[in-house]
Design a protein around this motif. Structure first.
Motif, PDB file in Angstrom:
ATOM      1  N   TYR A   1       0.744  -1.179   0.076  1.00 25.92           N
ATOM      2  CA  TYR A   1       0.100  -0.021  -0.053  1.00 25.92           C
ATOM      3  C   TYR A   1       0.777   1.111   0.000  1.00 25.92           C
ATOM      4  N   MET A   2       0.350   2.252  -0.671  1.00 23.97           N
ATOM      5  CA  MET A   2       0.860   3.717  -0.719  1.00 23.97           C
ATOM      6  C   MET A   2       0.835   4.302   0.707  1.00 23.97           C
ATOM      7  N   THR A   3       1.884   4.751   1.351  1.00 28.04           N
ATOM      8  CA  THR A   3       1.813   5.400   2.509  1.00 28.04           C
ATOM      9  C   THR A   3       2.284   6.946   2.512  1.00 28.04           C
ATOM     10  N   TYR A   4       2.622   7.263   1.241  1.00 24.66           N
ATOM     11  CA  TYR A   4       2.752   8.843   1.125  1.00 24.66           C
ATOM     12  C   TYR A   4       2.817   9.098  -0.275  1.00 24.66           C
ATOM     13  N   SER A   5       2.099  10.192  -0.761  1.00 24.97           N
ATOM     14  CA  SER A   5       2.035  10.673  -2.030  1.00 24.97           C
ATOM     15  C   SER A   5       2.038  12.218  -1.994  1.00 24.97           C
ATOM     16  N   GLU A   6       2.838  12.571  -3.031  1.00 21.72           N
ATOM     17  CA  GLU A   6       2.937  14.123  -3.073  1.00 21.72           C
ATOM     18  C   GLU A   6       1.810  14.452  -4.266  1.00 21.72           C
ATOM     19  N   CYS A   7       0.661  14.833  -4.257  1.00 21.64           N
ATOM     20  CA  CYS A   7      -0.170  14.954  -4.994  1.00 21.64           C
ATOM     21  C   CYS A   7      -1.381  15.653  -4.291  1.00 21.64           C
ATOM     22  N   PRO A   8      -2.341  16.424  -5.198  1.00 21.76           N
ATOM     23  CA  PRO A   8      -3.627  16.951  -4.466  1.00 21.76           C
ATOM     24  C   PRO A   8      -4.525  15.952  -3.952  1.00 21.76           C
ATOM     25  N   ASP A   9      -4.833  14.852  -4.660  1.00 24.03           N
ATOM     26  CA  ASP A   9      -6.036  13.807  -4.378  1.00 24.03           C
ATOM     27  C   ASP A   9      -5.659  12.765  -3.440  1.00 24.03           C
ATOM     28  N   HIS A  10      -4.481  12.378  -3.137  1.00 23.24           N
ATOM     29  CA  HIS A  10      -4.165  11.234  -2.131  1.00 23.24           C
ATOM     30  C   HIS A  10      -5.182  10.183  -2.543  1.00 23.24           C
ATOM     31  N   THR A  11      -5.554   9.861  -3.749  1.00 29.11           N
ATOM     32  CA  THR A  11      -6.453   8.579  -3.978  1.00 29.11           C
ATOM     33  C   THR A  11      -5.662   7.394  -3.777  1.00 29.11           C
ATOM     34  N   CYS A  12      -4.386   7.268  -3.979  1.00 28.37           N
ATOM     35  CA  CYS A  12      -3.765   5.910  -4.208  1.00 28.37           C
ATOM     36  C   CYS A  12      -3.558   5.694  -2.301  1.00 28.37           C
ATOM     37  N   GLU A  13      -3.329   6.879  -1.473  1.00 26.03           N
ATOM     38  CA  GLU A  13      -3.166   6.286  -0.197  1.00 26.03           C
ATOM     39  C   GLU A  13      -4.193   5.534   0.532  1.00 26.03           C
TER      40      GLU A  13
END
Lengths: 130, 176
Positions: A81-93
């Motif tokens: 699973y994705m624990t951090y994402s540098e983006c506006p929507d954070h869907t992957c987290e």
């Protein structure tokens, strides 16, 4: 609404009902096929812009930095699973933890996909980062 | 064309209506963690335009809406997905409206499903993966639900709003 009214409404909107019902049916069928054919994966393949950049085994716990720091992927107890994402929507987290072959975590803004695969492919670069 | 100022104003108002809906949509937190799943509120304005003006006006409004909302509320990368989704959705809605007797709600449902599928389809092509098949059931389901809501709202707007463009027939004795 009387029974006749209801019947005539049904008749008037028969085409609409058929279209919507068949769409719902289609979604059920695809869901069923996916559930019935799933297998637990062995590794995850990380792709950026469609190019495989790394593969990590699912049976080894670890944290991996992806895309030069834009995302952090965590593997624990056979689930990715994705624990951090540098983006506006954070869907992957918020995406469900990936475990079965074909499960995918997608980060559209950073163009990263993480896909669970059944076996490690031999021709792709094997990056060890622990 | 008669009443072109009225028409231009009505088009501009519909475009800003679409943009407001996009803004509201962008403030709604993601409730399903699947990329591409959205209510698609802006589709209300697009369907309204499709029924009240015509296909080219709807294309223009949808295009301006997508570009502006991507610049204001989205990321540059999301633009390409949004454009594909909006284009596929509008094309399907136009064909269904033109060639079938389906109601506004069903046209909207088809548009909603195709918007989701088109968006993730574009992403699949760009990212070079076949992830779309695993999202398909959820994309269809959410498209149907959102499409019904959007379709009902659009149908109400289409029947209640009188744009009075000169070439649109006035309703008799104030009935709405």
């Amino acid at each position: 609404m009387t029974k006749e009214d209801f019947k005539s409404t049904l008749k008037k909107h028969r085409a609409d009902i058929i279209v919507i019902a068949s769409l719902l049916l289609l979604s059920m069928i695809t869901l069923l096929i996916i559930t019935l054919t799933r297998k637990e994966g062995l590794a995850v393949r990380v792709e950026i812009d469609g190019e495989t950049v790394a593969e990590y085994p699912l049976d080894v716990d670890g944290e991996y930095v992806l895309g030069g720091g834009t995302n952090v992927l965590t593997i624990k107890d056979g689930e990715a699973y994705m624990t951090y994402s540098e983006c506006p929507d954070h869907t992957c987290e918020e995406t469900r933890r990936a475990k079965y072959v074909g499960n995918t975590i997608t980060c559209l803004p950073n163009r990263i996909t993480v896909t669970v695969i059944g076996e490690k492919s031999s021709d792709s670069p094997d990056i060890e980062s622990w | 064309m008669r009443n072109s100022t009225r028409r231009l104003t009505a088009l501009a108002l519909t475009t800003s209506f679409a943009l407001i809906l996009s803004f509201i949509e962008s403030r709604i937190p993601t409730f399903v963690p699947i990329p591409g799943v959205k209510v698609g509120l802006a589709n209300i304005a697009v369907i309204f335009a499709l029924y009240k003006f015509g296909i080219w006006e709807a294309v223009a409004i949808s295009g301006v809406r997508v570009i502006l909302s991507s610049m204001l509320f989205g990321t540059p990368v999301s633009l390409i997905y949004s454009i594909t989704g909006a284009a596929v959705s509008l094309a399907v809605m136009f064909i269904l409206k033109k060639c079938t007797p389906l109601s506004t709600v069903t046209v909207s449902v088809a548009g909603g499903v195709m918007h989701n599928v088109g968006q993730i389809g574009a992403a699949s092509v760009i990212l070079g993966t076949n992830v779309i098949i695993y999202y398909l059931p959820f994309l269809i389901l959410s498209g149907v639900l959102a499409g019904i809501a959007v379709g009902v709202a659009s149908a109400v707007l289409i029947s209640k709003v009188n744009l009075d463009l000169g070439y649109v027939k006035r309703k008799k004795d104030g009935q709405s």
